[in-house]
Design a protein around this motif. Structure first.
Motif, mmCIF file in Angstrom:
data_model
loop_
_atom_site.group_PDB
_atom_site.id
_atom_site.type_symbol
_atom_site.label_atom_id
_atom_site.label_comp_id
_atom_site.label_asym_id
_atom_site.label_seq_id
_atom_site.Cartn_x
_atom_site.Cartn_y
_atom_site.Cartn_z
ATOM 1 N N ALA A 79 0.834 -1.203 0.000
ATOM 2 C CA ALA A 79 0.000 0.000 0.000
ATOM 3 C C ALA A 79 0.869 1.254 0.000
ATOM 4 O O ALA A 79 1.848 1.349 0.745
ATOM 5 N N GLY A 80 0.511 2.176 -0.875
ATOM 6 C CA GLY A 80 1.237 3.437 -0.982
ATOM 7 C C GLY A 80 2.372 3.421 -1.989
ATOM 8 O O GLY A 80 2.865 4.473 -2.382
ATOM 9 N N LYS A 81 2.780 2.243 -2.425
ATOM 10 C CA LYS A 81 3.862 2.155 -3.407
ATOM 11 C C LYS A 81 3.345 2.472 -4.802
ATOM 12 O O LYS A 81 2.219 2.102 -5.158
ATOM 13 N N GLU A 82 4.176 3.141 -5.582
ATOM 14 C CA GLU A 82 3.880 3.405 -6.981
ATOM 15 C C GLU A 82 4.628 2.372 -7.806
ATOM 16 O O GLU A 82 5.858 2.350 -7.815
ATOM 17 N N LEU A 83 3.858 1.478 -8.451
ATOM 18 C CA LEU A 83 4.450 0.345 -9.161
ATOM 19 C C LEU A 83 3.992 0.315 -10.614
ATOM 20 O O LEU A 83 2.843 0.644 -10.923
#
Length: 133
Positions: A79-83
């Motif tokens: 959660a919160g990661k830009e992937l």
């Protein structure tokens, strides 16, 4: 030409550690949302045109899985990661859509003694890439 969604794929994650999500999804779409500002009237009687802005999301429905490597657990851990992602709606067409999503948690659970699913929506960072002709 294909108008059927699937069989296809959805891969999310950096090169070397992508996660294939297609086996957990019953629904998936790239969804635009456009906001339009009203025109602004000016003293001289003219109008300043309002602007339009479009944002995108990767939206879907995940079939719950109650294991340590479930999609819901993976989403919570990321959660919160830009992937980066690659979405192939139908493998027979060769069309791929891509971009970067911001992962958010997915709910888990529902009715007892039922196969449950939960909806999710992950915002895109920018617009998706479209297949080249």
């Amino acid at each position: 030409m294909s108008r059927i969604l699937g069989p296809g794929s959805l891969t999310v994650g950096a090169v070397g550690s992508p996660r294939q999500l297609a086996a957990d999804l019953t629904k998936i779409s790239l969804t635009p949302s456009t906001d339009s500002e009203d025109d602004i009237p000016l003293l001289d009687g003219s109008n300043e045109s309002g602007a339009d802005s479009t944002t995108w999301a990767l939206s879907g429905t995940s079939l719950d899985q109650y294991t340590k490597d479930s999609l819901a657990q993976w989403a919570a851990e990321n959660a919160g990661k830009e992937l980066p992602f690659v979405f192939v709606p139908n493998a027979d067409t060769g069309a791929e859509y891509g971009g970067v999503v911001k992962v958010r948690p997915i709910g888990l659970g529902g009715d007892v003694k039922k196969k449950n699913s939960n909806d999710f929506e992950w915002p895109l960072i920018g617009a998706p890439t479209w297949p080249t002709v």
